[in-house]
Design a protein around this motif. Structure first.
Motif, short mmCIF file in Angstrom:
data_model
loop_
_atom_site.label_atom_id
_atom_site.label_comp_id
_atom_site.label_asym_id
_atom_site.label_seq_id
_atom_site.Cartn_x
_atom_site.Cartn_y
_atom_site.Cartn_z
N HIS A 182 -34.35 20.10 -28.70
CA HIS A 182 -33.64 18.86 -29.04
C HIS A 182 -32.21 18.91 -28.52
O HIS A 182 -31.57 19.96 -28.53
CB HIS A 182 -33.64 18.65 -30.56
N VAL A 183 -31.74 17.77 -28.07
CA VAL A 183 -30.40 17.65 -27.50
C VAL A 183 -29.52 16.84 -28.45
O VAL A 183 -29.96 15.81 -28.99
CB VAL A 183 -30.45 16.97 -26.12
N PHE A 184 -28.30 17.31 -28.66
CA PHE A 184 -27.39 16.65 -29.58
C PHE A 184 -26.32 15.88 -28.80
O PHE A 184 -25.73 16.40 -27.86
CB PHE A 184 -26.73 17.67 -30.51
N ASP A 185 -26.08 14.65 -29.23
CA ASP A 185 -25.00 13.86 -28.64
C ASP A 185 -24.23 13.20 -29.77
O ASP A 185 -24.47 13.45 -30.95
CB ASP A 185 -25.56 12.83 -27.65
N ASP A 186 -23.29 12.33 -29.41
CA ASP A 186 -22.45 11.70 -30.43
C ASP A 186 -23.26 10.83 -31.39
O ASP A 186 -22.97 10.77 -32.59
CB ASP A 186 -21.38 10.84 -29.75
N ALA A 187 -24.30 10.17 -30.87
CA ALA A 187 -25.12 9.30 -31.73
C ALA A 187 -25.88 10.11 -32.76
O ALA A 187 -25.99 9.71 -33.93
CB ALA A 187 -26.08 8.49 -30.87
N VAL A 188 -26.40 11.28 -32.35
CA VAL A 188 -27.12 12.15 -33.28
C VAL A 188 -26.17 12.66 -34.36
O VAL A 188 -26.49 12.64 -35.56
CB VAL A 188 -27.76 13.33 -32.53
N GLU A 189 -24.99 13.10 -33.96
CA GLU A 189 -24.03 13.64 -34.92
C GLU A 189 -23.54 12.54 -35.87
O GLU A 189 -23.35 12.80 -37.07
CB GLU A 189 -22.85 14.27 -34.19
N GLU A 190 -23.37 11.34 -35.36
CA GLU A 190 -22.94 10.23 -36.23
C GLU A 190 -23.99 9.94 -37.29
O GLU A 190 -23.66 9.77 -38.47
CB GLU A 190 -22.68 8.98 -35.39
N ARG A 191 -25.25 9.92 -36.90
CA ARG A 191 -26.32 9.66 -37.86
C ARG A 191 -26.42 10.81 -38.86
O ARG A 191 -26.58 10.58 -40.07
CB ARG A 191 -27.64 9.47 -37.13
N ARG A 192 -26.35 12.04 -38.38
CA ARG A 192 -26.42 13.20 -39.28
C ARG A 192 -25.30 13.15 -40.30
O ARG A 192 -25.51 13.37 -41.51
CB ARG A 192 -26.33 14.49 -38.47
N ALA A 193 -24.06 12.88 -39.84
CA ALA A 193 -22.90 12.86 -40.72
C ALA A 193 -22.99 11.74 -41.75
O ALA A 193 -22.67 11.93 -42.93
CB ALA A 193 -21.63 12.74 -39.89
N ASN A 194 -23.41 10.55 -41.31
CA ASN A 194 -23.53 9.42 -42.24
C ASN A 194 -24.56 9.72 -43.32
O ASN A 194 -24.34 9.46 -44.51
CB ASN A 194 -23.92 8.15 -41.48
N ASN A 195 -25.71 10.26 -42.92
CA ASN A 195 -26.76 10.58 -43.90
C ASN A 195 -26.36 11.73 -44.80
O ASN A 195 -26.84 11.84 -45.94
CB ASN A 195 -28.07 10.89 -43.18
N TRP A 196 -25.50 12.61 -44.30
CA TRP A 196 -25.08 13.75 -45.13
C TRP A 196 -24.28 13.30 -46.34
O TRP A 196 -24.23 14.00 -47.35
CB TRP A 196 -24.30 14.77 -44.31
N GLU A 197 -23.67 12.14 -46.27
CA GLU A 197 -22.95 11.61 -47.42
C GLU A 197 -23.89 11.49 -48.62
O GLU A 197 -23.49 11.71 -49.76
CB GLU A 197 -22.34 10.24 -47.08
N ILE A 198 -25.15 11.12 -48.35
CA ILE A 198 -26.15 11.04 -49.43
C ILE A 198 -26.73 12.41 -49.73
O ILE A 198 -26.84 12.81 -50.89
CB ILE A 198 -27.27 10.06 -49.03
N ALA A 199 -27.11 13.14 -48.67
CA ALA A 199 -27.75 14.45 -48.86
C ALA A 199 -26.86 15.41 -49.62
O ALA A 199 -27.34 16.21 -50.44
CB ALA A 199 -28.13 15.03 -47.51
#
Length: 227
Positions: A189-206
């Motif tokens: 899997h390749v990580f880019d800004d869009a992946v990190e943005e989604r991960r960070a936003n969802n981490w607010e809940i997680a």
């Protein structure tokens, strides 16, 4: 039919109906279902040459609520949700992480660290439902999966019966934790800004779900002589 003894029919029909309506509770039924699922996923992974599905892709499984799934309230028993999620976790591990699951030299294993279920609607006997699962977020230790139990209304509209979150930890045989990002990279899997943005936003809940772990340090002790 006339050659079949009445006694045999009297016993055979009820037994047959019992077996048909309680197939999932028969001895080894869970193991056999897991084996067939694994067999199909392994074949698919080999055909794809261990190329993973997209990181945030959704896997979906179809199910039906049978008599051995229900409780005295005449809807699917709460315990069944977690049991069904076992199949979803197996499914997503072999589609998003096929290299780790299929190449034994990595010696990395995914373990369930807990499940949170949030019930919204009941699932009635004999009704069909599907379970959708996708990666939600992760930190240096935990990978969170997001699940939905979806039913269809009489108007053919989808309705969410239950939301759930599973947390997964990856371990070496030595017991050392492997960060989820390392495992994802290992699988291609390749990580880019869009992946990190989604991960960070969802981490607010997680991250709030992760706070439930504080129950291990509950300052109010349980009485030793509780009935």
């Amino acid at each position: 039919m006339n050659n079949i003894p009445t006694q045999a029919l009297a016993v055979g029909i009820p037994v047959g109906l019992l077996l048909m309506t309680h197939l999932k509770s028969l001895p080894l039924a869970y193991t056999v279902r897991s084996w067939f699922l694994l067999r199909a996923l392994i074949r698919q992974a080999k055909e794809n040459k261990l190329k993973p599905d997209p990181l945030f892709s959704t896997i979906s499984q179809d199910h039906r609520c049978y008599l051995d799934d229900i409780d005295y309230n005449q809807h699917m028993n709460n315990s069944m949700y977690n049991k069904i999620l076992d199949f979803s976790r197996i499914h997503i591990l072999y589609t998003i992480f096929p290299r780790v699951m299929m190449e034994p030299d990595h010696h990395i294993f995914g373990h369930s660290g807990g499940v949170v279920t949030l019930f919204r609607k009941e699932i009635l006997p004999f009704s069909k439902y599907k379970v959708q699962t996708r990666i939600f977020s992760w930190n240096d230790k935990w990978l969170f999966l997001q699940h939905r139990f979806v039913t269809t209304t009489a108007n053919n509209e989808e309705e969410v019966a239950c939301f759930a979150f599973s947390k997964i930890v990856f371990k070496k045989m030595s017991g050392r934790t492997v960060p989820p990002k390392d495992v994802l990279e290992l699988c291609g899997h390749v990580f880019d800004d869009a992946v990190e943005e989604r991960r960070a936003n969802n981490w607010e809940i997680a991250s709030h779900i992760l706070k439930l772990d504080k129950i291990r340090t509950d300052p109010y002790p349980w009485p030793k002589d509780a009935a």
